[in-house]
Scaffold this motif. Structure first.
Motif, PDB file in Angstrom:
ATOM      1  N   ILE A  94       3.817  11.567   1.625  1.00  0.00           N
ATOM      2  CA  ILE A  94       3.257  10.269   1.283  1.00  0.00           C
ATOM      3  C   ILE A  94       4.161   9.588   0.261  1.00  0.00           C
ATOM      4  O   ILE A  94       4.592  10.211  -0.716  1.00  0.00           O
ATOM      5  N   HIS A 123       3.907   6.911  -2.454  1.00  0.00           N
ATOM      6  CA  HIS A 123       2.832   6.267  -3.189  1.00  0.00           C
ATOM      7  C   HIS A 123       3.269   4.904  -3.726  1.00  0.00           C
ATOM      8  O   HIS A 123       4.392   4.736  -4.209  1.00  0.00           O
ATOM      9  N   SER A 124       2.367   3.950  -3.658  1.00  0.00           N
ATOM     10  CA  SER A 124       2.613   2.650  -4.277  1.00  0.00           C
ATOM     11  C   SER A 124       2.448   2.788  -5.787  1.00  0.00           C
ATOM     12  O   SER A 124       1.957   3.797  -6.289  1.00  0.00           O
ATOM     13  N   THR A 170       0.843  -1.192   0.000  1.00  0.00           N
ATOM     14  CA  THR A 170       0.000   0.000   0.000  1.00  0.00           C
ATOM     15  C   THR A 170       0.883   1.249   0.000  1.00  0.00           C
ATOM     16  O   THR A 170       2.098   1.179   0.198  1.00  0.00           O
ATOM     17  N   SER A 171       0.257   2.374  -0.224  1.00  0.00           N
ATOM     18  CA  SER A 171       0.942   3.644   0.009  1.00  0.00           C
ATOM     19  C   SER A 171       1.099   3.843   1.514  1.00  0.00           C
ATOM     20  O   SER A 171       0.394   3.222   2.316  1.00  0.00           O
ATOM     21  N   PRO A 208      -3.419   2.214  -3.791  1.00  0.00           N
ATOM     22  CA  PRO A 208      -3.106   3.640  -3.683  1.00  0.00           C
ATOM     23  C   PRO A 208      -3.382   4.244  -2.308  1.00  0.00           C
ATOM     24  O   PRO A 208      -2.792   5.259  -1.934  1.00  0.00           O
ATOM     25  N   GLU A 209      -4.254   3.596  -1.539  1.00  0.00           N
ATOM     26  CA  GLU A 209      -4.653   4.166  -0.258  1.00  0.00           C
ATOM     27  C   GLU A 209      -3.520   4.098   0.774  1.00  0.00           C
ATOM     28  O   GLU A 209      -2.786   3.112   0.848  1.00  0.00           O
ATOM     29  N   VAL A 210      -3.381   5.150   1.567  1.00  0.00           N
ATOM     30  CA  VAL A 210      -2.389   5.191   2.639  1.00  0.00           C
ATOM     31  C   VAL A 210      -2.920   4.392   3.823  1.00  0.00           C
ATOM     32  O   VAL A 210      -3.888   4.779   4.463  1.00  0.00           O
ATOM     33  N   LYS A 261      10.906   9.834  -4.839  1.00  0.00           N
ATOM     34  CA  LYS A 261      10.063   9.556  -3.683  1.00  0.00           C
ATOM     35  C   LYS A 261      10.295  10.556  -2.556  1.00  0.00           C
ATOM     36  O   LYS A 261       9.393  10.877  -1.798  1.00  0.00           O
ATOM     37  N   ASP A 267       2.484   6.933   4.709  1.00  0.00           N
ATOM     38  CA  ASP A 267       2.954   8.281   5.006  1.00  0.00           C
ATOM     39  C   ASP A 267       4.116   8.219   5.992  1.00  0.00           C
ATOM     40  O   ASP A 267       4.425   7.168   6.562  1.00  0.00           O
TER      41      ASP A 267
END
Length: 254
Positions: free
Chosen positions: A137, A139-140, A122-123, A199-201, A252, A125
């Protein structure tokens, strides 16, 4: 691996001198909306009160299981002890100072089921040592195969999960001081597996001063070692993949 009455998820957490953070990490697991898990914490001969903290938690919550190395052996050996004692269908990894969002397990398992994903991440933070958001963040990416991972080592260890029904549990971490997690993904993706990114953190990575992972130059040297010495890609291919790795690593952090 145990088959009867096994938990849905086994969480492998290596720890060393983490008494200031480990209780918060465990609490983020206990706060999951999925309760069918075991958390295998393997202490690597800590010199502080880590074992006492985990031991107290384990007595109150038997899902938290404490194992201990007799001598300091490094992250790879410590993670392998966790793998050897894991009994769940899904293997998740969570470092001893990182944190999960409450719906991490539920959303990731649902995602993996929907996509038939053998590996997922996942993403996440970034937070500081006090757990305060750094407003950054990582991101994946949607998918990674072997070559894509060499170009962009985008699987955050504390966000990762493996479905052992699809990836047989015959793998181990190679015994090197750092980047053994990166090489695990190289090994599994080389078998033809695909890693899927959400995509969700759903996790937080704690940035600590003086940690092994905070030394970016040494980390880059170790990645070159993975490509050139362990994978034996040769000078040209190693340089090719390393260029993309370095570019994506810099992107990143900016």
């Amino acid at each position: 691996m145990q088959k009867n009455n096994r938990p849905l998820v086994s969480i492998v957490t290596p720890t060393y001198n983490s008494e200031d953070f480990i209780a918060h990490t465990v609490a983020s697991v206990q706060a999951q909306t999925v309760s069918d898990w075991e958390m295998i914490i393997v202490d690597d001969a800590s010199k502080d009160g880590t074992k006492a903290v985990v031991g107290k938690i384990s007595k109150a919550d038997p899902r938290v299981k404490l194992f201990a190395n007799a001598t300091n052996s490094g992250a790879a050996v410590t993670r392998n002890v966790g793998l050897e004692n894991a009994t769940g269908r899904y293997l998740a990894f969570l470092d001893s100072d990182d944190l999960w969002k409450p719906e991490k397990l539920a959303k990731q398992i649902a995602f993996m089921t929907d996509h038939g994903a053998p590996i997922a991440c996942t993403s996440y933070d970034l937070v500081n040592e006090q757990g305060e958001a750094l407003n950054k963040i990582i991101h994946s990416v949607p998918q990674l195969d072997y070559t894509a991972h060499l170009k962009n080592t985008a699987i955050g260890m504390s966000t990762s999960m493996i479905d052992t029904n699809l990836v047989k549990n015959d793998f181990r971490f190679i015994n090197i001081r750092t980047r053994q997690d990166c090489y695990l993904w190289i090994t599994l993706l080389k078998r033809g597996h695909i890693a899927f990114g959400m995509p969700e953190v759903l996790a937080s990575y704690r940035v600590r001063k003086g940690s092994i992972s905070s030394n970016k130059f040494k980390g880059m040297k170790k990645v070159w070692y993975l490509y050139y010495d362990l994978e034996k890609l040769g000078l040209f291919r190693s340089a090719y993949y390393f260029f993309f790795y370095a570019f994506n690593a810099l992107k990143k952090r900016l």
